[in-house]
Design a protein around this motif. Structure first.
Motif, PDB file in Angstrom:
ATOM      1  N   THR B  29      43.828 -56.225  89.714  1.00 16.89           N
ATOM      2  CA  THR B  29      43.027 -56.462  90.913  1.00 16.89           C
ATOM      3  C   THR B  29      41.737 -55.660  90.792  1.00 16.89           C
ATOM      4  N   ARG B  30      40.747 -56.046  91.582  1.00 17.31           N
ATOM      5  CA  ARG B  30      39.467 -55.326  91.609  1.00 17.31           C
ATOM      6  C   ARG B  30      39.024 -55.168  93.051  1.00 17.31           C
ATOM      7  N   HIS B  31      37.921 -54.408  93.225  1.00 20.71           N
ATOM      8  CA  HIS B  31      37.338 -54.320  94.562  1.00 20.71           C
ATOM      9  C   HIS B  31      36.281 -55.417  94.710  1.00 20.71           C
ATOM     10  N   ASP B  33      33.478 -55.553  96.039  1.00 20.88           N
ATOM     11  CA  ASP B  33      32.091 -55.146  95.810  1.00 20.88           C
ATOM     12  C   ASP B  33      31.742 -55.066  94.331  1.00 20.88           C
ATOM     13  N   GLU B  34      32.749 -55.057  93.491  1.00 24.84           N
ATOM     14  CA  GLU B  34      32.477 -54.940  92.062  1.00 24.84           C
ATOM     15  C   GLU B  34      32.546 -56.293  91.361  1.00 24.84           C
ATOM     16  N   GLY B 343      31.804 -64.092 100.830  1.00 17.82           N
ATOM     17  CA  GLY B 343      32.698 -62.933 100.891  1.00 17.82           C
ATOM     18  C   GLY B 343      34.108 -63.331 100.490  1.00 17.82           C
ATOM     19  N   ALA B 344      34.513 -64.503 100.931  1.00 12.55           N
ATOM     20  CA  ALA B 344      35.838 -64.991 100.560  1.00 12.55           C
ATOM     21  C   ALA B 344      35.932 -65.202  99.053  1.00 12.55           C
ATOM     22  N   ARG B 347      36.347 -62.002  97.304  1.00 12.28           N
ATOM     23  CA  ARG B 347      37.688 -61.458  97.501  1.00 12.28           C
ATOM     24  C   ARG B 347      38.715 -62.208  96.635  1.00 12.28           C
ATOM     25  N   THR B 348      38.565 -63.526  96.535  1.00 12.21           N
ATOM     26  CA  THR B 348      39.480 -64.279  95.675  1.00 12.21           C
ATOM     27  C   THR B 348      39.391 -63.767  94.242  1.00 12.21           C
ATOM     28  N   THR B 351      40.860 -60.186  94.055  1.00  9.02           N
ATOM     29  CA  THR B 351      42.317 -60.258  94.161  1.00  9.02           C
ATOM     30  C   THR B 351      42.948 -60.786  92.877  1.00  9.02           C
ATOM     31  N   SER B 352      42.203 -61.672  92.214  1.00 10.23           N
ATOM     32  CA  SER B 352      42.731 -62.285  90.994  1.00 10.23           C
ATOM     33  C   SER B 352      42.403 -61.473  89.760  1.00 10.23           C
TER      34      SER B 352
END
Lengths: 374, 374, 374, 374
Positions: B29-31, B33-34, B343-344, B347-348, B351-352
């Protein structure tokens, strides 16, 4: 593994939802009273294989105590209202009065209140004082900051739960949570997740976790698929994570990591299916939001529903149908799978000819689009 | 490639819709913002991989400017109201007041007004004057007649878009558009489509186009399948066209033609899926018809909806939910995937476990009938 | 047999519902009048292959007589109202007046009345007195206690029916019913079930039963799948049990055990499909709850619906559409498959080119998600 | 051919509906005006590949004339109101006024009126007098009795149509119609059906028929699947019958029997799909029930709907949307595929790159559950 070609440049595996699964009775039957549904994780034994999900609409200190006395485990959300407010009751009452259109926005406002560290310990102690097993949840993002308060308060089982939790969080900014080291140094058993694939689960198991959450949780009202496009149907997720348990058992020379199905189980039949597919226990929220004691006053929501920038769940009206005891152990007065969840599970196992949960993981299942009408 | 026998005389390939696809997180996973979601085509770089579709309900000169300032690209339809009327505002307002039954007929009347060539240049210049990248669309049928006006006005990116555009239009009557020669002689990058198969895409790539539209566009309200029987579900279309990009890259000795998914993406999760299946960027309309600034006043329609003889789309009421900025970048106050689209997407990807769009094209996906509830 | 991998740790067979099946006419046709739908089990011959299900909403002593005179067989539920009350008519009338919300609870109360053994004999004699073949049902749990009264009253066909009945009920508490010994010692033919798999059926056949119920019965309103997670779609269940009949025929040196499809057949087309898939006869309830003579006064419920702890069915409003004779033999005045069930069956067989039920089991079928609109 | 095991005792072929099919454009496009949709059967040439179905709600002598003038063919039902009543207009008007509940019963009464043989000739002559090609329909049951009157009146094309028509009707009672001998002796071309499988079609082709109806007809409101359990989805039926045409062409040394898809095509896209799957022409009813001239006054029903003992269809309200000319040739003012059917077909062929119907039978198709939203 059925892999289909979506188009020339991409293939994907066919995955299955609980709705597509049916349990098939074997050639034996038993009496429900002669079935054991007990579950043990680490040193803790439970009469029922159930963890109530850390969601403000279902778990308060008092419902956690009630669930414990009824044989199960409830995990308190340490990032919810109970650690943001001294007395969250008025806010819970207000949330139940909101119109649907305003609910998301108002929940965002309510949850903007900062977490108060001193409340973490106080809530855990309230539950401990009743003599039941305590469990409490933090997200991976906040675990480093608050875990000491949790441990100091004497929690029995530590739950680290996010939509997706990986063993390897890559970050260039802050020092992320090193799960392996963290769990190694901790003295209490940790349940961690969600995850939905064999590989992700295997890596989580290698961190030393006592249990892994299979699925992405999120409650019945979550909209992860619509907002993020992320979706692994539960039947496949559970069966994959259960395979990781088996392989890790061999790899580790005998460490049995519990698989706890988490997400999308709102009826007793769903719980039976999750266990049939290989779960050791289930984490569920929405069935308990229907209890007279539920803090949500007949409404249900998860932490996704009040994300400040990107809410990914809706507040659902679920209504109130009976006491926690009735919902867990009956008698049921409705026919939709929402009451006497544990009595139903016993009956499924008895009807199918199995006498304990570990055996029941071997029950035959069929795949059919019409297994459960929605 | 799964080919099924429909009957003894006909077989067909099994094709998949975005609704059947779910994105599977990896073990990392990552943040958010990165994560980078930047996209570059030809000399133009965009902070977000998005082209707003050339539809009167979403793109006016002023919204094109607003989208450009928010990091994206909007294409103006040069065969829409802005080139037929000096001031289309009163007609846009009227269209929003029509009852559903009368809408198709009245739109046919409004769009019967001839295109005024002088307005083509004026509209492009209005957008250019704001300093954002300009894009404008003609249909293949009208490209020969009007392209000079477009080029003279200094457009940056030329879009040739119809329901189906082929590299080889056969005609015995008029001299059809020779795409290959046309694009060769033109000095600006061309995005052309739609197309939905490997072969059709490969031929379009050989014309020298900078980008190819995968899918048949048409907006959420299009009824191409009902009226024409033509239907290639988006997931398969994107994955096929992406394969053509890869093969053409080799064939051409290194020319990378961008694949822009076009059609049927109304929620943030759909956008993430399109990119996961191999698209470099997406073209979308309906999400932006919900903006306070949208010219459609809460309604949405495409050029198919006012065809004089054979309308193939309906005017949809989509409502107004927030500013363009909120819809693109949040914060979102709803949980249905219609706000904070970018933003979504971040996040996807986070998360991936992916950090840029090119990597994200490799994310694992599953096929499941229940991926997205409708 | 198509086995799919649900996830790495679990596989399951793809199973099919009647809704997914379509009957395919052969290259011959016949006239409906030249078709025989007669059925014989043991010494009893029936003009129609139908057993009306032992449910209080459809079978009373008087409707059992009426069905017998119309060529079929009706089984009285000996654990229903007719053995709990001298005169159940007022309670049947009351049940029809209940609101939906209160129905489950009130049915639980009404059925809490104990069974009166002397009524068992009296009811069977009422039916016998009319000169029709008698059939009566007990659950496996109560068979040992009450079977003598049933036999003494001179029942013709003994029905042992529960949701799932196995040849091997394992129990450490009471002495369970030993089906094989019980049936051996009994002098009347026994129909036993439900079951849904080849193996379970084969074991039931080995007990000496004259007929086996394929499916889990339960009536149109049953919610077994939601409450228990147990679900084997009927098309697969019937075809599996029919294969057990064939193999047992060989194993036993010629004993033909009848397969009676039981569950989920509410329209004439469903009955035809069940027979096409290999059933010798069908057991159905809901179509007859619509008769003017039905004891349920236009409502329908099964024994699952009033289980004291775990109800697994709802009381359905089905309405009243015509006499029992019309529903069985027409003429029909509606087009939804709810009237002239036997005329429809004749026509299906005639249209498909078959002249008796045994031949008709060989008719070609197709599998298609759209076979029957719901 | 995909054959699936339904259960151990029965297998069936997977069959496909038009709703599951999508047409895929090739790499070429054309202009709609350069497409031919002409159709020739025997000596008769039509500008459009369409036979309007012999149903009282759509074909009267006057609409038959109108359809002929618009380039198509309409078949009059010789067992409908026009041969039972001197002046059926008042009854058609009454049928349109009936409430839904009463419709089936009243239609049964109206159609109980006997057929008057003298009206057969009179109706055909009314149509002939206008100079258009005449077609008229009898059921196989009544063909022997009335065919002389039909031939004597000078019909051009004889249609023998029932739900299922076989080349081999087995009967011990009356002398059934020997199709082969009948067609051989007749001097006019015969169109016969429906049928839905390769084998049944091949046998019908061997009778000498000029055309075979693929499908079971019955109109949009038919309930054959619910009442009889008989269902072969249209896409598979057409593709199977088209294969029989090809094989019979070889077997017969060159006789080309036309395949006319019949049933379930209510939108222009369905017509295009039927032709793409191998049909030479289509027979359709419901689209024309929406014409201002339609005898059904905005309602639609087939002969199944008034069967005296077993009605298998409902009277549908379809509304009135425009003239016959508009429905066939546009311009359309709606976007749902119900107007400008032939313009839509031209456009589908043009978009897909085909210039005549025979070529278009080779167009690529995909199979996808989401091809057409219902």
């Amino acid at each position: 593994m059925t892999v289909v070609e979506i188009g020339r440049g991409k293939s994907g595996r066919r995955a299955y939802a609980l709705e597509e699964i049916g349990i098939v009775p074997s050639r034996r039957t038993r009496h429900p009273d002669e079935v054991s549904i007990a579950w043990q994780i680490d040193a803790y034994r439970f009469e029922i294989p159930l963890v109530v999900a850390p969601m403000d609409s279902v778990v308060s200190p008092s419902t956690a105590i009630a669930v414990g006395r009824l044989g199960g485990l409830a995990a308190l959300d340490l990032e919810g209202l109970w650690t943001r407010f001294d007395d969250p009751e008025p806010l819970l009452a207000e949330a139940a009065e909101l119109g649907d259109a305003a609910a998301t926005r108002r929940l965002q406002e309510i949850y903007a209140e900062p977490i108060k560290e001193e409340l973490i310990g106080r809530r855990i102690e309230e539950i401990r004082a009743a003599g039941v097993t305590t469990a409490a949840r933090l997200s991976p993002q906040r675990t480093v900051r608050y875990y000491k308060a949790v441990i100091d308060a004497g929690v029995d089982i530590f739950v680290i739960r996010g939509t997706t939790v990986s063993a390897e969080h890559v970050s260039g900014q802050a020092e992320p949570l090193n799960l392996k080291q963290f769990i190694y140094e901790l003295d209490v058993p940790v349940i961690v997740g969600g995850c939905a694939t064999y590989t992700a689960a295997l890596h989580l198991m290698r961190t030393g976790a006592a249990g892994v959450l299979a699925g992405f949780g999120g409650g019945s009202g979550h909209t992860t698929a619509a907002v993020l496009g992320v979706a692994v149907p539960m039947a496949t997720a559970i069966a994959d994570v259960a395979a990781a348990r088996r392989d890790y058992l061999d790899e580790s020379g005998g460490r049995y990591v519990h698989v706890i199905a988490d997400g999308g189980m709102s009826r007793s039949g769903d719980i039976a299916k999750a266990l049939a597919l290989g779960a050791d226990a289930v984490m569920a929220g929405s069935p308990f939001a229907r209890a007279t004691q539920a803090p949500g006053h007949g409404y249900h929501w998860g932490s996704e529903s009040h994300h400040p920038d990107l809410p990914r769940g809706t507040r659902l009206k679920v209504g109130t149908i009976g006491t926690l005891e009735q919902i867990l152990h009956g008698p049921s007065t409705v026919a939709d799978g929402s009451m006497n969840l544990m009595g139903a599970l016993r009956r499924t196992m008895a009807t199918s000819g199995y006498s304990d949960l570990k055996e029941f993981q071997r029950v035959e299942v069929v795949v059919t689009p019409s297994a459960t009408p929605r």
